[in-house]
Write a protein that holds these residues in place. Structure first.
Motif, PDB file in Angstrom:
ATOM      1  N   PRO A  13       0.831  -1.217   0.000  1.00  0.00           N
ATOM      2  CA  PRO A  13       0.000   0.000   0.000  1.00  0.00           C
ATOM      3  C   PRO A  13       0.862   1.261   0.000  1.00  0.00           C
ATOM      4  O   PRO A  13       1.693   1.459   0.889  1.00  0.00           O
ATOM      5  CB  PRO A  13      -0.779  -0.129   1.313  1.00  0.00           C
ATOM      6  N   GLU A  14       0.674   2.124  -0.970  1.00  0.00           N
ATOM      7  CA  GLU A  14       1.416   3.387  -0.995  1.00  0.00           C
ATOM      8  C   GLU A  14       0.959   4.320   0.122  1.00  0.00           C
ATOM      9  O   GLU A  14       1.746   5.120   0.631  1.00  0.00           O
ATOM     10  CB  GLU A  14       1.239   4.066  -2.355  1.00  0.00           C
ATOM     11  N   ARG A  15      -0.310   4.211   0.492  1.00  0.00           N
ATOM     12  CA  ARG A  15      -0.840   5.021   1.582  1.00  0.00           C
ATOM     13  C   ARG A  15      -1.745   4.168   2.457  1.00  0.00           C
ATOM     14  O   ARG A  15      -2.464   3.307   1.963  1.00  0.00           O
ATOM     15  CB  ARG A  15      -1.653   6.210   1.043  1.00  0.00           C
ATOM     16  N   LEU A  16      -1.692   4.432   3.765  1.00  0.00           N
ATOM     17  CA  LEU A  16      -2.561   3.746   4.714  1.00  0.00           C
ATOM     18  C   LEU A  16      -3.225   4.784   5.615  1.00  0.00           C
ATOM     19  O   LEU A  16      -2.664   5.854   5.878  1.00  0.00           O
ATOM     20  CB  LEU A  16      -1.765   2.748   5.559  1.00  0.00           C
ATOM     21  N   SER A  17      -4.390   4.465   6.134  1.00  0.00           N
ATOM     22  CA  SER A  17      -5.149   5.387   6.963  1.00  0.00           C
ATOM     23  C   SER A  17      -4.540   5.529   8.355  1.00  0.00           C
ATOM     24  O   SER A  17      -4.267   4.525   9.031  1.00  0.00           O
ATOM     25  CB  SER A  17      -6.591   4.895   7.092  1.00  0.00           C
ATOM     26  N   ARG A  18      -4.352   6.774   8.766  1.00  0.00           N
ATOM     27  CA  ARG A  18      -3.856   7.019  10.124  1.00  0.00           C
ATOM     28  C   ARG A  18      -4.902   6.647  11.168  1.00  0.00           C
ATOM     29  O   ARG A  18      -4.568   6.182  12.261  1.00  0.00           O
ATOM     30  CB  ARG A  18      -3.489   8.495  10.280  1.00  0.00           C
ATOM     31  N   GLY A  19      -6.167   6.883  10.842  1.00  0.00           N
ATOM     32  CA  GLY A  19      -7.222   6.559  11.793  1.00  0.00           C
ATOM     33  C   GLY A  19      -7.392   5.071  11.997  1.00  0.00           C
ATOM     34  O   GLY A  19      -7.502   4.585  13.136  1.00  0.00           O
ATOM     35  N   LEU A  20      -7.387   4.314  10.907  1.00  0.00           N
ATOM     36  CA  LEU A  20      -7.584   2.868  11.011  1.00  0.00           C
ATOM     37  C   LEU A  20      -6.455   2.186  11.766  1.00  0.00           C
ATOM     38  O   LEU A  20      -6.668   1.176  12.439  1.00  0.00           O
ATOM     39  CB  LEU A  20      -7.722   2.250   9.620  1.00  0.00           C
ATOM     40  N   VAL A  21      -5.249   2.710  11.638  1.00  0.00           N
ATOM     41  CA  VAL A  21      -4.125   2.052  12.293  1.00  0.00           C
ATOM     42  C   VAL A  21      -4.285   2.030  13.811  1.00  0.00           C
ATOM     43  O   VAL A  21      -3.715   1.184  14.503  1.00  0.00           O
ATOM     44  CB  VAL A  21      -2.792   2.726  11.891  1.00  0.00           C
ATOM     45  N   LEU A  22      -5.117   2.937  14.330  1.00  0.00           N
ATOM     46  CA  LEU A  22      -5.338   3.017  15.772  1.00  0.00           C
ATOM     47  C   LEU A  22      -6.302   1.957  16.285  1.00  0.00           C
ATOM     48  O   LEU A  22      -6.300   1.643  17.475  1.00  0.00           O
ATOM     49  CB  LEU A  22      -5.871   4.400  16.143  1.00  0.00           C
ATOM     50  N   VAL A  23      -7.148   1.422  15.393  1.00  0.00           N
ATOM     51  CA  VAL A  23      -8.222   0.551  15.883  1.00  0.00           C
ATOM     52  C   VAL A  23      -8.324  -0.794  15.179  1.00  0.00           C
ATOM     53  O   VAL A  23      -9.044  -1.678  15.661  1.00  0.00           O
ATOM     54  CB  VAL A  23      -9.587   1.266  15.769  1.00  0.00           C
ATOM     55  N   LYS A  24      -7.655  -0.978  14.051  1.00  0.00           N
ATOM     56  CA  LYS A  24      -7.931  -2.182  13.260  1.00  0.00           C
ATOM     57  C   LYS A  24      -7.525  -3.466  13.967  1.00  0.00           C
ATOM     58  O   LYS A  24      -8.248  -4.461  13.906  1.00  0.00           O
ATOM     59  CB  LYS A  24      -7.264  -2.090  11.873  1.00  0.00           C
ATOM     60  N   TRP A  25      -6.365  -3.486  14.613  1.00  0.00           N
ATOM     61  CA  TRP A  25      -5.843  -4.756  15.137  1.00  0.00           C
ATOM     62  C   TRP A  25      -6.465  -5.161  16.464  1.00  0.00           C
ATOM     63  O   TRP A  25      -6.532  -6.345  16.786  1.00  0.00           O
ATOM     64  CB  TRP A  25      -4.328  -4.683  15.276  1.00  0.00           C
ATOM     65  N   TRP A  26      -6.960  -4.201  17.254  1.00  0.00           N
ATOM     66  CA  TRP A  26      -7.500  -4.574  18.566  1.00  0.00           C
ATOM     67  C   TRP A  26      -9.019  -4.424  18.656  1.00  0.00           C
ATOM     68  O   TRP A  26      -9.655  -5.037  19.507  1.00  0.00           O
ATOM     69  CB  TRP A  26      -6.863  -3.731  19.675  1.00  0.00           C
ATOM     70  N   LEU A  27      -9.628  -3.625  17.771  1.00  0.00           N
ATOM     71  CA  LEU A  27     -11.067  -3.410  17.844  1.00  0.00           C
ATOM     72  C   LEU A  27     -11.800  -3.970  16.627  1.00  0.00           C
ATOM     73  O   LEU A  27     -12.669  -4.847  16.754  1.00  0.00           O
ATOM     74  CB  LEU A  27     -11.369  -1.916  17.985  1.00  0.00           C
ATOM     75  N   LEU A  28     -11.458  -3.499  15.441  1.00  0.00           N
ATOM     76  CA  LEU A  28     -12.184  -3.888  14.248  1.00  0.00           C
ATOM     77  C   LEU A  28     -12.046  -5.381  13.930  1.00  0.00           C
ATOM     78  O   LEU A  28     -12.946  -5.985  13.344  1.00  0.00           O
ATOM     79  CB  LEU A  28     -11.712  -3.064  13.040  1.00  0.00           C
ATOM     80  N   ALA A  29     -10.922  -5.965  14.321  1.00  0.00           N
ATOM     81  CA  ALA A  29     -10.675  -7.370  13.991  1.00  0.00           C
ATOM     82  C   ALA A  29     -11.278  -8.347  14.998  1.00  0.00           C
ATOM     83  O   ALA A  29     -11.186  -9.564  14.787  1.00  0.00           O
ATOM     84  CB  ALA A  29      -9.171  -7.618  13.869  1.00  0.00           C
TER      85      ALA A  29
END
Length: 221
Positions: A116-132
């Motif tokens: 990915p050339e760009r990734l979301s700053r917001g998602l990085v805060l929640v994807k691994w512990w909340l969204l998943a």
């Protein structure tokens, strides 16, 4: 907004080729043969975790996953998938896995993740512990109490052992069972890539069975 290099419609691609014939009894000792890989993977997964932490801050401040770190973690996932495919994650080949972080295109099990050339700053805060969390619940049944190569318990192990017993008497890996095992592994690897911050595309709640990705030509020779 995420910008992908490679195959943006399906950032995580898992493929495998079932070897035939397979040994009737080699599966009984593969846990011994794979010990050198387990030792190396133990240390690689420690490094993998450290890299994920570094990548977290890099994405948070720059929206980028440093390419060298991305390639290293992809290599660890590839290595783990090859070992799992050889051993009790699938028992789909008797070809010994290479000690390599590379793509190894000739090996029967392959994994690719689009950079990915760009990734979301917001998602990085929640994807691994909340969204998943919903995915963690599902794949917990697939994996049991797994680690490193992660296929050491749960539904995947049970189905793989059943396939091994059937092969011992028939010399054939049941196709439907193989397709199911590959689908379960594909689900796990998609979640692994997402939670290790390698993609922003949320893993589908879908069991895409078989050795090749759905709706794509078989990429094996």
């Amino acid at each position: 907004m995420t910008t992908l290099v490679g195959f943006p419609d399906r950032p995580v691609r898992v493929s495998a080729r079932l070897d035939a014939p397979l040994s009737r009894w080699l599966w009984l000792v593969k846990w011994i043969l794979a010990i050198p890989h387990y030792v190396v993977l133990f240390f690689l997964w420690i490094a993998f975790t450290v890299v994920c932490v570094i990548a977290f801050f890099a994405i948070l401040f720059t929206e980028r996953y440093p390419r060298a770190l991305f390639d290293f973690n992809l290599g660890v996932l590839r290595w783990s998938w090859r070992v799992a495919y050889y051993s009790y994650g699938a028992l789909g080949t008797d070809t010994y896995p290479p000690f390599s972080l590379g793509a190894e295109p000739d090996y029967p099990a392959r994994l690719d993740v689009a950079y990915p050339e760009r990734l979301s700053r917001g998602l990085v805060l929640v994807k691994w512990w909340l969204l998943a969390i919903p995915h963690y619940i599902v794949i917990g049944f697939f994996l049991g109490g797994a680690h490193l190569g992660w296929w050491y318990g749960g539904l995947i192990l049970v189905l793989t052992i059943i396939a091994a017993v059937i092969m011992a008497f028939t010399e054939e890996y049941p196709k439907d069972l193989y397709d199911l095992v590959l689908g379960l592994n594909r689900w796990v690897l998609r979640v692994a890539a997402y939670t290790s911050l390698m993609t922003d595309q949320y893993p589908p709640f879908r069991l895409d069975m078989g050795g090749s990705e759905p709706n794509t030509p078989e990429d094996q020779p």
